[in-house]
Design a protein around this motif. Structure first.
Motif, short mmCIF file in Angstrom:
data_model
loop_
_atom_site.label_atom_id
_atom_site.label_comp_id
_atom_site.label_asym_id
_atom_site.label_seq_id
_atom_site.Cartn_x
_atom_site.Cartn_y
_atom_site.Cartn_z
N HIS A 1 0.76 -1.04 -0.09
CA HIS A 1 0.00 -0.17 -0.15
C HIS A 1 0.96 1.20 -0.06
CE1 HIS A 1 -2.22 -3.24 2.40
NE2 HIS A 1 -3.28 -3.02 1.33
N PRO A 2 1.79 1.30 -0.79
CA PRO A 2 2.56 2.66 -1.24
C PRO A 2 1.85 3.92 -1.29
CG PRO A 2 2.56 1.47 -2.95
CD PRO A 2 1.91 0.68 -2.28
N GLU A 3 2.45 5.05 -0.66
CA GLU A 3 2.13 6.16 -0.97
C GLU A 3 2.71 6.79 -2.24
OE1 GLU A 3 -0.40 7.72 0.51
OE2 GLU A 3 -1.08 6.02 1.49
N SER A 4 4.00 6.61 -2.13
CA SER A 4 4.92 6.79 -3.32
C SER A 4 5.78 5.61 -3.84
CB SER A 4 5.83 8.06 -2.77
OG SER A 4 6.70 7.56 -1.60
N VAL A 5 6.04 5.81 -5.36
CA VAL A 5 6.54 4.78 -6.00
C VAL A 5 7.63 5.37 -7.09
CG1 VAL A 5 6.10 3.00 -7.63
CG2 VAL A 5 4.39 3.18 -5.86
N ALA A 6 8.86 4.74 -6.89
CA ALA A 6 9.72 5.13 -8.05
C ALA A 6 10.03 3.75 -8.98
CB ALA A 6 11.00 5.64 -7.47
N ILE A 7 10.28 3.78 -10.15
CA ILE A 7 10.36 2.88 -11.15
C ILE A 7 12.10 3.24 -11.85
CG2 ILE A 7 9.80 1.17 -12.98
CD1 ILE A 7 6.99 2.48 -12.30
N LEU A 8 12.84 2.33 -11.66
CA LEU A 8 14.05 2.59 -12.37
C LEU A 8 14.08 1.45 -13.71
CD1 LEU A 8 17.02 3.50 -12.46
CD2 LEU A 8 17.63 1.82 -10.76
N GLY A 9 14.30 1.89 -14.89
CA GLY A 9 14.43 1.08 -15.60
C GLY A 9 13.43 1.27 -17.02
N VAL A 10 12.68 2.29 -16.86
CA VAL A 10 11.62 2.64 -17.91
C VAL A 10 12.43 3.21 -19.35
CG1 VAL A 10 9.74 3.92 -18.51
CG2 VAL A 10 10.04 2.93 -16.22
N LYS B 1 2.33 10.71 -8.02
CA LYS B 1 3.08 10.07 -6.78
C LYS B 1 3.83 8.99 -7.27
CE LYS B 1 -0.43 10.74 -3.32
NZ LYS B 1 -1.25 10.22 -2.19
N ILE B 2 4.44 8.83 -8.78
CA ILE B 2 5.14 8.01 -9.35
C ILE B 2 6.45 8.84 -9.87
CG2 ILE B 2 5.60 6.40 -11.24
CD1 ILE B 2 2.59 5.71 -11.38
N THR B 3 7.51 8.47 -9.77
CA THR B 3 8.70 9.24 -10.02
C THR B 3 9.35 8.24 -10.85
OG1 THR B 3 8.79 10.29 -8.06
CG2 THR B 3 10.91 10.44 -9.37
N LEU B 4 10.04 8.44 -11.89
CA LEU B 4 10.87 7.47 -13.04
C LEU B 4 12.35 7.91 -12.66
CD1 LEU B 4 8.78 7.43 -15.94
CD2 LEU B 4 8.61 6.02 -13.97
N VAL B 5 13.32 7.10 -12.75
CA VAL B 5 14.51 7.37 -12.56
C VAL B 5 15.29 6.98 -14.12
CG1 VAL B 5 16.95 6.78 -11.76
CG2 VAL B 5 14.72 6.57 -10.28
N SER B 6 15.75 7.99 -15.02
CA SER B 6 16.20 7.93 -16.03
C SER B 6 17.26 9.13 -16.42
CB SER B 6 14.82 8.03 -17.16
OG SER B 6 15.70 8.32 -18.53
N SER B 7 18.42 8.57 -16.74
CA SER B 7 19.45 9.42 -16.99
C SER B 7 19.52 10.31 -18.30
CB SER B 7 20.82 8.78 -17.24
OG SER B 7 20.49 7.55 -18.30
N LEU C 1 7.87 2.51 -2.21
CA LEU C 1 8.31 1.46 -2.97
C LEU C 1 9.14 1.82 -4.04
CD1 LEU C 1 7.84 -1.53 -3.95
CD2 LEU C 1 5.68 -0.73 -5.15
N LEU C 2 10.43 1.26 -4.59
CA LEU C 2 11.20 1.34 -5.68
C LEU C 2 11.06 0.06 -6.44
CD1 LEU C 2 13.44 2.78 -7.12
CD2 LEU C 2 14.96 1.85 -5.47
N VAL C 3 10.73 0.36 -7.62
CA VAL C 3 10.80 -0.89 -8.59
C VAL C 3 12.04 -0.94 -9.21
CG1 VAL C 3 9.55 -2.55 -10.32
CG2 VAL C 3 8.42 -1.11 -8.64
N ILE C 4 12.95 -1.99 -9.47
CA ILE C 4 14.05 -2.13 -10.36
C ILE C 4 13.99 -3.00 -11.41
CG2 ILE C 4 16.62 -2.56 -10.18
CD1 ILE C 4 16.58 -1.74 -7.49
#
Length: 800
Positions: free
Chosen positions: A308-317, A341-347, A369-372
C-alpha cells in the motif's frame, strides 16, 4: 504426562564423543542416550572391543541362550547390508570367533562397496584403493557390540516401530514415526502418504497431537490390535510417553534453543521391537554437532509500504521502446496509482508518458516502493546504494539471472548478505522482494508491477477483487492462476521469485492478519532456511482467524537420502515432511495443479457456507453420472456419505415427478436420477428440497444441459453459443446456490458444445466443474479440510 529425561546425562554423552573428534555416536552410546531419554527397556549390551578378553562371566548378565553381534564402526551405518549383524549362541568361544570373523567380513565388503560407489566415499577413505583401503576400513572398526537377543512377537507386518528426530533446513527439528524394520523404505514407497509413516515439526506439535496423527497409520492399527486375530502389543500411554520424550529432546537439542552445548542432526531408533508391552530399542543411530545460530524471521513492518505505498519510483523505464519497465509503468497507471506519486529514474529523459523523471537515485527522495527493472549486473551496486542511503522502504527486484545463471551465485550471495546485515543492525532497513519475479498486484493499494502487456494477461480491473491472496514462487504460475478464479482477481497477487529477502513465510504471516483476505493460495517450490517453520506458524495464525490456506508444493523428487545416515530420509523425504508439516499447520495441500485450480474456485465459492458434515445428495439426468457420484465417494484422505432423504424430501420429489409425468419410470433414491425428460422445474424443486433436508450437508448436481427437456441448449448459430428460457436451471442456479446455507456444487460433463453455457455461469462467479469424478474429489477434500480445521481450532482452544 511425566517424562524421565536426563538432559545433563545426554549432554555428557555428546561431550565424550565430541572430545574424541566424533560427530556420531556408536550404537552402545546411542543405547546410553536412549536410557537417559527415558527408555525403560534398553537391551543388555557390551562392547566387545578388539583388545577385550571376552569371558563367560561377561556374558552371564545376558538373558537366554543367544546374543546378537553388531559391527561397531563410525563408517558402516547399514550394518546388515555389510554382514555386520548376526545372531549366535551365547557361548564365549562362539562369540569370540564370530566377532572376529565379522570384523574381517565387514572390512572386505565395505571396502568393496566404497570402491564401487565413488559418490558415497566417507572422508577418511578418499583416494584410497585396494589393500590400503581395506586396511583403513579395518583400522576404524572399534569392535563388535554384543546385545541381548529378543525373539520377535511374530514376523508379521507392524510389530516393529520407527521413531526418529531429524534436523531439517526448512522446518527445524522433525519427528517421524511409523512402520519400522529393514523394510521401512519399501512400506513408505508402496503405501499412500500417511499410511506407513507420519512426520511433524517438534516446534509445532505436542505429544497428544502427534499421537493422534500416528493413529491414522497402519503401524498403530497393528500395534493396537485392530487387525484380524491381532492383539495389542503396547499401550497408548507408552507411545505417548515415547513421542513426548522425543519431542522434548528434539526441542532441547535444537539450534533454536540458545545455550545448548550440542544439537541433534539425527536420532533414529529402527526398530523399537514391541513385545509383551515393552518397547525395546534394537537398533539406533545418532549424529550431532556443535550449535550454530540459525537465521530466524526478522521484522517485516514495511510490507505495508510494499502493498500500500504512498509513493513509487521505477528504475529501468525506456523512453523509446516498450521494455519491461515501460510495461510496469503502464500497468501501474491502469491499476489506478496516482501518476503524481510516481517518479521515474532515467539518465536521459525528463519525462516519460507524462511522468516526471530524475537522473539517478541520488536525486530521488525516499519512497515507499522502488521497482528495479534493469539488468542483473547492475543490481548489487544499486542495492548497496539503496541500503546505505535509505532510498526506499521497500524494493522490488524484477531481474532474473541473480543466482540462477552460472557465475552469478557469488554475486547473489554477497547481495543477500548485505541485505541480511542491514536487517541485523535494527529497524528501518528496506525490504526486498525478488529477484527474478514479476513483483506484485495489490488491488487495495492500486499497484501492478507485472511487466506483461495487458493484452497478454487481461485483468478484471473494473470488477471487485475476490477476498483472496495468491502467493507464488513462480510469476508465470501466478499470472495464469489469478485469471482462472471465476470469483474475480485476487486482492493480492505476490510473486516472491528467489526470496533474496522477503519470503513465502513473511507474506503468509502478513496475510493472516489482513482483514480483507479470507483465503490464501500458495504455490511453493522451496523454502529458505527455517522459512517452512515460519510459513507453518503463519498458516496456523491464519486458520485461527477463520481463514483457509490452499497450497501446492512443487518438486516431488526424493531429497535428503544422501544427507542422512538412517532410514528416516528415505521414508520421510523433503516433500513428505513439507506437505505433512504444512497440512498439520492448517493448510489443504493439493496433489496436483489441476486439483489446486479446482480448490481455488471451490474454496472461494464455499468459504461462507456452513460445513456441518460429509453427507451429500446427488442429482443428474444421466444414469452414468449418478453411478459416478456413488462410485466417487472416497478420495485420498477423505470420504463422503450418501444421505438418507427425509420423508418430507421424498414427498416433495414425488410430487414433482407426478406433475412431470415421471412417477412410473423413476424411483426416488440418492443419488437422484431424474431422466433426460425432467423439465427445469423438477431440477430446481428437487435441489431446493435437498437444501432444506436436515440429513443433507451438501448437494452435488449435474447441470444437465444435455437433457432435451431443459431450457438451456447449445446453439452454434447464436452469437452467445446457446439459447435459454426464463426459469431455466442455469438461470436460477446462481441465486439458489448463493442463498443456500449449504454447499451446492455443479458439474457439466457435456462436451465442448456446452462450454458457452458453463462459461456464462463462470462469468457470474459460479464455478462449473468438468466431470463428476473431479467434482466429487474436490468436494470430499474440501469438506474434510473444513471439518478438520474446526477440530484443530477446538483442540487448540481446549488446550489453552
Amino acid at each position: 504426562m511425566k517424562l524421565y529425561i536426563d538432559f545433563q546425562g545426554m549432554t555428557r554423552i555428546f561431550g565424550r564423543a565430541a572430545d574424541q573428534g566424533r560427530d556420531q555416536l556408536f550404537e552402545h552410546e546411542t543405547y546410553d542416550l536412549l536410557r537417559a531419554l527415558g527408555s525403560e527397556s534398553v537391551p543388555e549390551h557390551l562392547l566387545f572391543a578388539r583388545d577385550l578378553r571376552l569371558t563367560s562371566d561377561l556374558l552371564a548378565p545376558f538373558p537366554g541362550r543367544k546374543v546378537v553381534l553388531k559391527i561397531v564402526s563410525p563408517d558402516v551405518v547399514h550394518k546388515s547390508d555389510m554382514g555386520g549383524v548376526k545372531v549366535v549362541p551365547k557361548l564365549a568361544g562362539k562369540v569370540r570367533s564370530e566377532g572376529r570373523r565379522m570384523v574381517d567380513r565387514v572390512s572386505d565388503r565395505f571396502a568393496a562397496f566404497v570402491e564401487t560407489h565413488p559418490d558415497q566415499v566417507p572422508e577418511p577413505f578418499k583416494d584410497l584403493t585396494g589393500k590400503a583401503l581395506r586396511t583403513a576400513v579395518n583400522n576404524r572398526i572399534q569392535g563388535v557390540l554384543i546385545t541381548e537377543y529378543l525373539p520377535p512377537e511374530s514376523d508379521a507386518l507392524g510389530n516393529e516401530l520407527l521413531v526418529s528426530l531429524r534436523w531439517t533446513r526448512e522446518f527445524g527439528m522433525v519427528i517421524t514415526a511409523g512402520l519400522g524394520g529393514i523394510d521401512t523404505e519399501l512400506f513408505a514407497e508402496r503405501l499412500r502418504p500417511g499410511q506407513a509413516v507420519v512426520s511433524a515439526s517438534t516446534a509445532l506439535v505436542t505429544a497428544q497431537t502427534f499421537f493422534e496423527l500416528f493413529q491414522t497409520t497402519i503401524a498403530y492399527g497393528k500395534l493396537s490390535g485392530q487387525t484380524r486375530g491381532g492383539k495389542r502389543l503396547v499401550s497408548d500411554e507408552q507411545i505417548l510417553e515415547c513421542f513426548g520424550a522425543f519431542i522434548a529432546v528434539g526441542n532441547h537439542f535444537s539450534p533454536l534453543n540458545p545455550g545448548v552445548c550440542h544439537t541433534i542432526e539425527e536420532l533414529e531408533v529402527n526398530p523399537f521391537a514391541l513385545k509383551d508391552y515393552e518397547m525395546v530399542p534394537l537398533d539406533g543411530l545418532c549424529r550431532f554437532k556443535k550449535p550454530t545460530t540459525p537465521t530466524t524471521p526478522r521484522e517485516t513492518d514495511n510490507i505495508d509500504s510494499l502493498l500500500h505505498p504512498e509513493s513509487v519510483a521505477i528504475l529501468g523505464v525506456s523512453a523509446t521502446q516498450m521494455n519491461f519497465g515501460r510495461h510496469i509503468l503502464e500497468n501501474m497507471v491502469k491499476a489506478g496509482f496516482p501518476e503524481k506519486k510516481i517518479t521515474l529514474v532515467s539518465s536521459t529523459a525528463k519525462e516519460i508518458d507524462g511522468i516526471a523523471c530524475v537522473k539517478d537515485l541520488t536525486r530521488l527522495p525516499t519512497v515507499d516502493l522502488l521497482v528495479i527493472a534493469v539488468g542483473a549486473k547492475q543490481v548489487p551496486g544499486l542495492v548497496d546504494d539503496i541500503i546505505d542511503n535509505h532510498r526506499a522502504k521497500s524494493v522490488i527486484l524484477i531481474p532474473g539471472g541473480l543466482g540462477e545463471k552460472q557465475g552469478t551465485k557469488t554475486m547473489a550471495r554477497t547481495m543477500a548478505a548485505k541485505i541480511h546485515q542491514a536487517h541485523c543492525l535494527g529497524k528501518g532497513a528496506p525490504l526486498f522482494l525478488g529477484g527474478n519475479c514479476l513483483g506484485i498486484i495489490s488491488r487495495p493499494g492500486g499497484v501492478d508491477t507485472f511487466f506483461t502487456p495487458e493484452n497478454c494477461s487481461p485483468k478484471r480491473r473494473h470488477t471487485p477483487p475476490s477476498k483472496t491472496a495468491l502467493i507464488s514462487q513462480s510469476g508465470a504460475f501466478a499470472l495464469v492462476r489469478m485469471t482462472a478464479l471465476v470469483s474475480g482477481d485476487p486482492a493480492y497477487t505476490i510473486t516472491v521469485g528467489n526470496q533474496t529477502d522477503l519470503t513465502i513465510g513473511d507474506f503468509l504471516t502478513w496475510m493472516a492478519d489482513a482483514p480483507e483476505i479470507a483465503i490464501i493460495f500458495v504455490y511453493v517450490e522451496g523454502f529458505n532456511d527455517l522459512d517452512g517453520l515460519h510459513a507453518c506458524r503463519g498458516i496456523r495464525r491464519a486458520v485461527k482467524r477463520g481463514k483457509q490456506v490452499i497450497v501446492y508444493k512443487a518438486g516431488r523428487t526424493p531429497e535428503g537420502k544422501q544427507a542422512t545416515s538412517g532410514h528416516t530420509a528415505s521414508v520421510a523425504g523433503d516433500y513428505m515432511v513439507c506437505t505433512s508439516c504444512l497440512g498439520q499447520a492448517g493448510a489443504l495441500v493439493t496433489d496436483s495443479l489441476e486439483e489446486f485450480d479446482g480448490l481455488m474456485n471451490l474454496s472461494t465459492f464455499l468459504h461462507g457456507k456452513k460445513i456441518t458434515g460429509n453427507r451429500i445428495a446427488g442429482l443428474s439426468p444421466a444414469g452414468f453420472e449418478t453411478v459416478g457420484i456413488a462410485d466417487s465417494l472416497q478420495s485420498r484422505d477423505s470420504c463422503l456419505e450418501l444421505a438418507q432423504f427425509q420423508p418430507e424430501t421424498q414427498k416433495t420429489i414425488a410430487a414433482l415427478f407426478d406433475k412431470a409425468g415421471l412417477t412410473e419410470i423413476m424411483d426416488i433414491k440418492n443419488p437422484l436420477d431424474i431422466t433426460p425428460g425432467a423439465p427445469d422445474m423438477v431440477h430446481v424443486g428437487a435441489i431446493k428440497a435437498m437444501i432444506q433436508d436436515k440429513n443433507i450437508d451438501a448437494v452435488v448436481l449435474s447441470l444437465g444441459s444435455l437433457a432435451p427437456a431443459t431450457g438451456d441448449t447449445p446453439a452454434l448459430d447464436d452469437p452467445s453459443g446457446y439459447t435459454t428460457t426464463p426459469g431455466s436451471l442455469a438461470t436460477l442456479l446462481p441465486e439458489i446456490a448463493a442463498t443456500s446455507p449449504k454447499p451446492v456444487v455443479v458439474f457439466n460433463d457435456a462436451g465442448q458444445a456446452h462450454d458457452p453455457i458453463n462459461n456464462r455461469l463462470r462469468r457470474q462467479g459460479f464455478p462449473v466443474f468438468n466431470t463428476c469424478s473431479q467434482t466429487m474429489t474436490l468436494v470430499a477434500r474440501y469438506i474434510a479440510y473444513r471439518l478438520g480445521l474446526k477440530s484443530l481450532i477446538e483442540n487448540e482452544q481446549n488446550a489453552q
